[in-house]
Design a protein around this motif. Structure first.
Motif, mmCIF file in Angstrom:
data_model
loop_
_atom_site.group_PDB
_atom_site.id
_atom_site.type_symbol
_atom_site.label_atom_id
_atom_site.label_comp_id
_atom_site.label_asym_id
_atom_site.label_seq_id
_atom_site.Cartn_x
_atom_site.Cartn_y
_atom_site.Cartn_z
ATOM 1 N N GLU A 231 0.840 -1.203 0.000
ATOM 2 C CA GLU A 231 0.000 0.000 0.000
ATOM 3 C C GLU A 231 0.876 1.254 0.000
ATOM 4 O O GLU A 231 0.659 2.181 -0.776
ATOM 5 N N ILE A 232 1.872 1.258 0.877
ATOM 6 C CA ILE A 232 2.745 2.431 0.994
ATOM 7 C C ILE A 232 3.550 2.616 -0.292
ATOM 8 O O ILE A 232 3.683 3.715 -0.820
ATOM 9 N N ASN A 233 4.092 1.514 -0.795
ATOM 10 C CA ASN A 233 4.943 1.625 -1.979
ATOM 11 C C ASN A 233 4.175 2.111 -3.209
ATOM 12 O O ASN A 233 4.770 2.683 -4.121
ATOM 13 N N SER A 234 2.849 1.879 -3.212
ATOM 14 C CA SER A 234 2.099 2.325 -4.379
ATOM 15 C C SER A 234 1.847 3.832 -4.341
ATOM 16 O O SER A 234 1.530 4.431 -5.362
ATOM 17 N N ILE A 235 1.967 4.450 -3.171
ATOM 18 C CA ILE A 235 1.694 5.898 -3.122
ATOM 19 C C ILE A 235 2.899 6.747 -2.698
ATOM 20 O O ILE A 235 2.962 7.917 -3.007
ATOM 21 N N TRP A 236 3.865 6.131 -1.987
ATOM 22 C CA TRP A 236 5.013 6.928 -1.527
ATOM 23 C C TRP A 236 6.139 6.800 -2.544
ATOM 24 O O TRP A 236 6.307 5.751 -3.178
ATOM 25 N N GLU A 237 6.938 7.875 -2.619
ATOM 26 C CA GLU A 237 8.029 7.862 -3.600
ATOM 27 C C GLU A 237 9.124 6.868 -3.258
ATOM 28 O O GLU A 237 9.597 6.102 -4.079
ATOM 29 N N LYS A 238 9.529 6.895 -1.956
ATOM 30 C CA LYS A 238 10.680 6.061 -1.580
ATOM 31 C C LYS A 238 10.203 4.698 -1.075
ATOM 32 O O LYS A 238 9.426 4.627 -0.141
ATOM 33 N N PRO A 239 10.655 3.610 -1.699
ATOM 34 C CA PRO A 239 10.182 2.295 -1.247
ATOM 35 C C PRO A 239 10.755 1.947 0.127
ATOM 36 O O PRO A 239 11.832 2.418 0.488
ATOM 37 N N ILE A 240 10.013 1.137 0.874
ATOM 38 C CA ILE A 240 10.529 0.763 2.196
ATOM 39 C C ILE A 240 11.595 -0.338 2.041
ATOM 40 O O ILE A 240 11.569 -1.116 1.096
ATOM 41 N N ASP A 241 12.540 -0.354 3.007
ATOM 42 C CA ASP A 241 13.698 -1.251 2.889
ATOM 43 C C ASP A 241 13.449 -2.663 3.402
ATOM 44 O O ASP A 241 14.038 -3.612 2.914
ATOM 45 N N TYR A 242 12.671 -2.781 4.482
ATOM 46 C CA TYR A 242 12.610 -4.105 5.119
ATOM 47 C C TYR A 242 11.305 -4.325 5.878
ATOM 48 O O TYR A 242 10.615 -3.373 6.263
ATOM 49 N N LEU A 243 11.016 -5.589 6.094
ATOM 50 C CA LEU A 243 9.939 -5.996 6.998
ATOM 51 C C LEU A 243 10.608 -6.823 8.094
ATOM 52 O O LEU A 243 11.367 -7.746 7.792
ATOM 53 N N SER A 244 10.341 -6.489 9.359
ATOM 54 C CA SER A 244 10.941 -7.256 10.453
ATOM 55 C C SER A 244 9.855 -8.001 11.218
ATOM 56 O O SER A 244 8.895 -7.397 11.680
ATOM 57 N N LEU A 245 10.061 -9.309 11.336
ATOM 58 C CA LEU A 245 9.064 -10.116 12.059
ATOM 59 C C LEU A 245 9.465 -10.353 13.514
ATOM 60 O O LEU A 245 8.894 -11.220 14.182
ATOM 61 N N GLY A 246 10.479 -9.611 13.992
ATOM 62 C CA GLY A 246 10.866 -9.715 15.392
ATOM 63 C C GLY A 246 11.455 -11.072 15.731
ATOM 64 O O GLY A 246 11.961 -11.787 14.855
ATOM 65 N N GLY A 247 11.369 -11.419 17.000
ATOM 66 C CA GLY A 247 11.938 -12.700 17.441
ATOM 67 C C GLY A 247 10.830 -13.660 17.809
ATOM 68 O O GLY A 247 9.756 -13.624 17.211
ATOM 69 N N GLY A 248 11.104 -14.501 18.798
ATOM 70 C CA GLY A 248 10.042 -15.356 19.321
ATOM 71 C C GLY A 248 10.179 -16.834 19.040
ATOM 72 O O GLY A 248 9.408 -17.623 19.594
ATOM 73 N N PHE A 249 11.126 -17.239 18.168
ATOM 74 C CA PHE A 249 11.254 -18.675 17.874
ATOM 75 C C PHE A 249 11.556 -19.435 19.165
ATOM 76 O O PHE A 249 12.557 -19.174 19.825
#
Ligand code: LLP
Length: 427
Positions: A231-249
């Motif tokens: 959603e963000i990448n379709s409207i914002w100029e600068k693409p986001i770098d990463y998705l972090s799923l945190g820890g927890g394993f």
């Protein structure tokens, strides 16, 4: 698993524990006049766990969660691995990371209550990202960044409201929890970033909780984050770098002599399409998965008390050394370093602290344990030593690591004098 008895001796990944403990205790009493419990880590196991996660997730970056095991000498070892940075939550952890040789750009900064000083430090040291948990925090970061003429790299921590099956104290991703931004806060945060000259959106983050043993919540979480990023990448100029799923394993606390496979099935993640084919960089912040099996707590029995149908082994390690059993009723297997006979008895292994919650294990079966015997409390590498305290004015336990089959001191015992200095050295 990593433990076995050979004749009567307990081996930990090829190491005869009783022999190594004799040499450790000699060093502790001769050099430090210390005779209490201590943590012992095994470098081979740390390496093995890093290998497992590296192999299972070949495209991800890992930010080792310092809160799980923060010893500087161990962080230095972790730094040698490519794709490894640190997840930090305080000024102290940032400084640990720097002392261990990490660049600021290899650290991500989380926590619901970051102070002004901590935010400034994170900006000065050019941390990779600040994981923001509230609107007020975001505004504070924006103005602090302006005050030092910097742009703050932001990762928005989303509260996914996804349930996980773990102890209630370590669930973090439900709406009622204090962590992360709700949907409406997220919209507001995105508007603030868009309008701001000192904030730059780098990624989205979430952390579901800790000691999770199932893959599904991660799949749901990732799909939420991908939708958001698209959603963000379709409207914002600068693409986001990463998705972090945190820890927890999670790990399998019950496994002792064999792998019961009750830990997180990490190799399953790459089999899931949404992971394998994800167009975004996926980062993780593993703590326990790497550090949990790598440490044990060594204690000695001071006295044995006989009850009607069980025995109480009073040891020199208390809830100030290992809090997990008292706080979460966590189960940590306890093994005598010397197996005296095959017959088994029921024991409560307790500490010397003046509380009934002060136990290491309750109503567990064990081969015979007598006065002055050494015992090992297993799988205490994560959230063991780091949650230690001075309760009952007991000094913090020292730490050793087995490197090339030899024990190396990595944290000196705290002396009683050092503990009291904070209150006596006052002008
Ligand atoms: N990332 C964030 C944002 C976290 O809050 C945590 C842990 C982690 C990563 C690492 O989680 P792990 O992979 O180690 O599960 N004292 C508790 C655990 C508290 C975990 C707090 N946050 C225990 O002894 O079980």
């Amino acid at each position: 698993m990593y433990f076995k008895y050979e004749d009567e001796n307990l081996l930990w990944h090829k190491i005869n524990l009783n022999n190594i403990c004799e040499s450790i205790e000699k060093e502790l009493s001769e050099n430090y006049r210390y005779i209490g419990p201590y943590y012992l880590y095994h470098e081979d196991i740390l390496k093995k766990r890093i290998e497992i996660i590296n192999l299972a997730l070949p495209k991800s970056n890992f930010y080792f969660s310092v809160k799980s095991l923060s010893n500087l000498q161990i962080l230095k070892k972790i730094r040698k691995y490519p794709r490894f940075g640190l997840d930090v939550v305080s000024e102290g952890e940032i400084l640990r990371g720097i002392l261990a040789g990490f660049q600021g750009s290899e650290m991500v900064f989380a926590g619901v209550g970051k102070t002004k000083n901590e935010i400034l430090l994170a900006l000065e040291k050019n941390l990779k990202s600040i994981h923001v948990e509230s609107i007020q925090e975001l505004k504070a970061i924006a103005s602090l960044a302006i005050s030092i003429k910097k742009t703050a790299p932001i990762g928005l921590r989303v509260n996914p409201d996804i349930p996980v099956d773990t102890h209630e104290y370590i669930i973090t991703g439900m709406d009622e929890n204090k962590f992360g931004l709700s949907n409406s806060e997220l919209k507001e945060a995105l508007n603030i970033i868009k309008e701001s000259s000192s904030l730059e959106l780098k990624g989205f983050h979430m952390h579901l909780g800790s000691q999770i043993r199932e893959v599904n919540p991660y799949i749901k979480a990732l799909s939420n984050l991908i939708n958001l990023a698209d959603e963000i990448n379709s409207i914002w100029e600068k693409p986001i770098d990463y998705l972090s799923l945190g820890g927890g394993f999670g790990i399998d606390y019950e496994s002792i002599f064999e792998d019961k496979k009750k830990g997180f099935p990490i190799e399953e993640l790459e089999k899931v399409d949404i992971f394998r084919n994800c167009k975004y960089q996926i980062d993780f912040e593993p703590g326990r998965f790497i550090s949990g099996y790598s440490g044990i707590l060594i204690a000695k029995t001071l006295y044995i008390k006989e009850k009607n149908n069980f025995k109480i082994a009073i040891t020199n390690a208390g809830m100030n050394d290992l809090l997990r059993p008292a706080l979460y009723k966590a189960i940590h297997p306890v093994l005598p370093l010397i197996r005296k006979e095959n017959a088994e008895y029921t024991y409560d292994f307790v500490g010397p602290v003046c509380e009934s919650a002060d136990f290491l294990a309750k109503r567990v079966t064990s081969t015979k344990v007598e006065q002055n015997d050494r015992i090992a409390v297993l799988h205490c590498g994560a959230y063991g030593s780091v949650m230690g305290s001075n309760y009952n004015s007991r000094p913090m336990a020292p730490e050793f690591i087995i490197e090339d089959e030899k024990p190396v001191l990595i944290r000196k015992p705290q002396s009683i004098k050092e503990m009291l200095n904070l209150e006596t050295d006052i002008k």
